[in-house]
Scaffold this active site. Structure first.
Site, PDB file in Angstrom:
ATOM      1  N   HIS A   1      14.944 -24.028  68.878  1.00 38.41           N
ATOM      2  CA  HIS A   1      14.872 -22.615  68.359  1.00 38.41           C
ATOM      3  C   HIS A   1      13.784 -21.588  69.203  1.00 38.41           C
ATOM      4  CE1 HIS A   1      17.534 -24.034  64.986  1.00 38.41           C
ATOM      5  NE2 HIS A   1      16.423 -25.051  64.963  1.00 38.41           N
TER       6      HIS A   1
ATOM      7  N   HIS B   1       7.595 -24.799  58.110  1.00 38.05           N
ATOM      8  CA  HIS B   1       7.387 -26.137  58.025  1.00 38.05           C
ATOM      9  C   HIS B   1       8.279 -26.803  56.886  1.00 38.05           C
ATOM     10  CE1 HIS B   1       5.748 -30.252  57.456  1.00 38.05           C
ATOM     11  NE2 HIS B   1       4.906 -29.729  56.643  1.00 38.05           N
TER      12      HIS B   1
ATOM     13  N   ASN C   1      19.989 -23.911  58.996  1.00 32.83           N
ATOM     14  CA  ASN C   1      20.728 -23.696  60.011  1.00 32.83           C
ATOM     15  C   ASN C   1      22.236 -22.839  59.423  1.00 32.83           C
ATOM     16  OD1 ASN C   1      19.428 -24.881  61.858  1.00 32.83           O
ATOM     17  ND2 ASN C   1      20.192 -27.048  61.533  1.00 32.83           N
TER      18      ASN C   1
END
Length: 762
Positions: free
Chosen positions: A136, A400, A208
């Site tokens: 990413h 996170h 995603n």
């Protein structure tokens, strides 16, 4: 300096000469090969099982001449620092029996902190790249706001999901495989990460644009990314999976076939971040104020619908505008076309087996069709501001998967369990230490009293002398929170009493049925695109065995798909090796068949030099603005267009700078003659002038938009332009008329369906 004065330089030259001679001899002795072989060996169709030593480099490869750290010549061979031995080991040389499964408390239990191999493997993987993200790395982001409608308030006590709650967010979109300098429009999975700055602390929903993942267990994450990244010897290909190592891995580790099929679909090349779905991938556990739990999967549904590029558009964009997606997002926000997504949940009962309609909710390679569990909308996100500084915000934002708030908790999904470790570990290297949450873009919008002290980049100025519990010197502060102040409480869950094992549940063994379900749910046009994508990707592979092995996997998914790809590769289509199940299609998976808002669409208006009345152009431009879209006036040269009858019309693009990919439709205000700068020697895009009838760059613009199934229109002499471009006399989705606003209305009506797929029936 000579040998007589010490001999060191002469000795170094001798050693260097011997090494160079050996390398040159090895290259000269090697049989000539077609460039592109990924390694020095020839792979077999089946996974090798006989232990062998590491293969040597290819003949045309060699490392630096060995020297010591202080420059002294070394007698070590060139491969002394290479991997040694035939067996997989830890970093300290301990042989390993299994690297496919993390250590769990029973087959379905949580992953154990005791798993030293998982920690070592993930820790080392997390620190492979400095300073950009390992995955990413290529991203774009925006600020926004999330408004809850209260529909989730009975499912969770999370404050930001209460009715009427409004929460600031920062959302980052990204590609997975490419470096920071790669192109936006490559075929790849996209990241969709949202940081909610809630009143109870930060919550990160890190997902995603595809609802399933390549792997079921986090211990395989380094493997799939190593396979997808550029080959480590030559660092190519960049930002794509069309190469041997990726398909070698996926064809052997077949749990990745489902995600690969989504990637080969149009989902792998989205038209825009604004037209991209997002998924939390994992199953999460919600807990309400009464302590009742529910399992959910998160979905982001774009208000503009799900839309993709054609393959040719993606390739053109990668060349002429590698920033296509980040530019589209930034420009839309700047123009006031603020993109919106509805956040929804699929809701499942929190049963002991954590299954739903035969689908294992802890398997991240599986999804639940919306026909079985409808998506319930619980709020809406609007992105309304671009970052002020890319590095400070987009690059330094730290997500996170374990940033939960009260009311939301993890499940025992082994992929999620590993992510709970990996994200924190990654930030230590990428952001220089443990205080990354103090970087402005990461700072919570809630009071922080964490008793954490010092470390690199400490921005806080802590007071008090007792950063420990219990204490009396600081008056007992900070105190432990209770239910009255929404303390985070891990949901009590029973863990099955079982033997520690490196295994997965038997339900994880089905690698093909949902891939078949997805393929059967596509329209004929989408199925055709999938077959073309596989044919292209496998056609870029060098090794024949890898192509044949992947065809075996496709045979287990769908015989028709396998036959199409095999024909394209010039190979026979194999028979399936497993029973191919009859899966009912899920219409919700197709991107085709519905209509969507046209907010923010880019309307190209081509104006010829000989137009003497710009009233139609002004009327169309103003109508486009009024409809929430963006008009781009295109002419042979920049500046202002005037007719003496009204305000000048500004030109945003010229025939030289425009390309079809940035436009959702093209409207012609006549037939532009060849521009003065349409010189083939100076502008390769122009091509040969078309006999003075039509500027060749406009002809290219029309032909590309036509091939890409875009709605087109025109008035005045526009019919002559279409004829000069060699397009059919009455093609589907092309409107020519006398009234410019009527033409605009007809074209905009088709824009709601994204493309005119019936122009080229599959």
């Amino acid at each position: 300096m000579t040998d007589e004065s010490g001999g060191l330089v002469g000795k170094a030259r001798d050693i260097a000469g011997e090494v160079a001679h050996e390398v040159k001899a090895a290259v000269n002795d090697a049989a000539p090969l077609v460039p592109g072989t990924p390694g020095s060996g020839t792979p077999t169709l089946e996974e090798p099982t006989t232990p062998t030593e590491p293969l040597p480099p290819k003949p045309a490869q060699h490392g630096p001449v060995p020297h010591s750290p202080t420059g002294a010549p070394s007698k070590d061979g060139e491969l002394a620092a290479a991997q040694q031995g035939a067996y997989l080991t830890t970093a300290t040389g301990v042989p390993l029996r299994d690297t496919d499964h993390s250590l769990k408390a029973g087959r379905r239990g949580p992953t154990l902190l005791q798993d030293h191999h998982l920690r070592e493997k993930i820790m080392h993987f997390d620190h492979e790249r400095i300073p950009e993200r390992v995955v990413h790395a290529r991203g774009a982001a925006a600020h926004g706001v999330f408004r809850s409608n209260g529909a989730a308030s009975e499912l969770t006590k999370a404050a930001f999901l209460a009715e009427g709650a409004t929460t600031p967010v920062f959302t980052r979109f990204s590609t997975v495989l490419g470096s920071r300098g790669s192109a936006d429009t490559v075929r790849d999975t996209r990241g969709f990460a949202v940081k909610f700055y809630t009143t109870e602390g930060n919550y990160d929903l890190v997902g995603n644009n595809i609802p399933v993942f390549f792997i079921q267990d986090a211990i395989k994450f380094p493997d799939v990314i190593h396979a997808g990244k550029p080959h480590p010897d030559v660092e190519i290909p960049q930002a794509q999976s069309a190469h041997d190592t990726f398909w070698d891995f996926v064809s052997l580790h077949t749990e990745g076939q489902h995600h690969a099929l989504w990637n080969m679909s149009d989902r792998g090349i989205p038209r825009s971040y604004r037209m991209m779905e997002g998924f939390g991938v994992h199953t999460f556990r919600l807990v309400n104020a009464a302590g009742e739990t529910t399992l959910v999967k998160f979905h982001w549904k774009p208000r503009l619908g799900v839309h993709s590029l054609t393959w040719e558009e993606a390739q053109i964009a990668a060349g002429v505008d590698p920033d296509f997606h980040r530019r589209d997002l930034a420009d839309a926000i700047e123009s006031g076309a603020h993109p919106e997504w509805d956040l929804g949940v699929q809701v499942f009962p929190d049963t002991p087996d954590q299954m739903f309609e035969g689908i294992d909710l802890l398997d991240s390679t599986k999804f639940v069709p919306e026909e079985l569990a409808p998506v319930q909308v619980i709020g809406t996100m609007t992105l309304n501001a671009n970052p002020g500084n890319y590095f400070a915000e987009t690059e330094q934002v730290a997500f996170h998967a374990g940033h939960f708030v009260p009311g939301i908790d993890a499940t025992d999904d082994p992929l999620l369990q590993g992510r709970l470790f990996s994200y924190l570990d990654t930030q230590l290297t990428r952001l220089g230490g443990p205080n990354f949450n103090q970087i402005p873009i990461n700072r919570p919008h809630a009071p922080v009293n964490d008793m954490l002290r010092d470390g690199f980049h400490q921005h806080a100025d802590h007071t008090g002398i007792a950063p420990y519990k219990p204490n009396s010197l600081d008056g007992g502060c900070p105190f432990l929170a209770g239910e009255d102040v929404s303390a985070f409480i891990d949901v009590p869950q029973a863990v099955e009493a079982a033997t520690k094992v490196r295994e997965s549940p038997l339900t994880y063994d089905d690698h093909f049925s949902q891939a078949r379900l997805f393929y059967r749910s596509m329209s004929p046009a989408e199925q055709s695109h999938i077959a073309q994508a596989y044919t292209f990707e496998l056609g870029k592979c060098y090794e024949q065995a890898i192509k044949e092995r992947q065809l075996l996997a496709l045979a287990n998914i769908d015989a028709h798909l396998c036959q199409l790809v095999a024909d394209g590769l010039g190979l026979p289509a194999p028979e399936p090796t497993v029973a191919v199940t009859d899966e009912a299609p899920s219409p919700a998976l197709s991107q085709i068949g519905d209509t969507w808002p046209t907010d923010g669409r880019l309307i190209g208006i081509v104006v010829p030099d000989d137009v003497t009345d710009l009233s139609d152009v002004r009327a169309v431009r103003d109508a486009v603005f009024a409809a929430g879209m963006v008009p781009l006036v295109i002419a042979s040269k920049g500046g202002m267009l005037t007719d003496g009858n009204g305000d000048p019309v500004a030109v945003q693009r010229t025939f030289l700078t425009v390309r079809s990919i940035e436009l959702d439709t093209v409207l012609l205000a006549g037939a532009p003659l060849v521009g003065a700068d349409a010189d083939p020697s100076a502008d390769a895009k122009a091509g040969a002038p078309s006999g003075g009838v039509l500027d060749p760059r406009v002809s290219l613009l029309l032909s590309e938009a036509y091939r890409h199934c875009k709605a087109l229109g025109g008035w005045g002499d526009a019919a002559a332009a279409f004829e000069a471009s060699g397009l059919p006399a009455a093609p589907a989705g092309v409107y020519i008329g006398d009234d410019a606003l009527d033409v605009l209305g007809s074209v905009v009506e088709l824009l709601g369906s994204h493309r005119v797929w019936e122009r080229f029936p599959a």
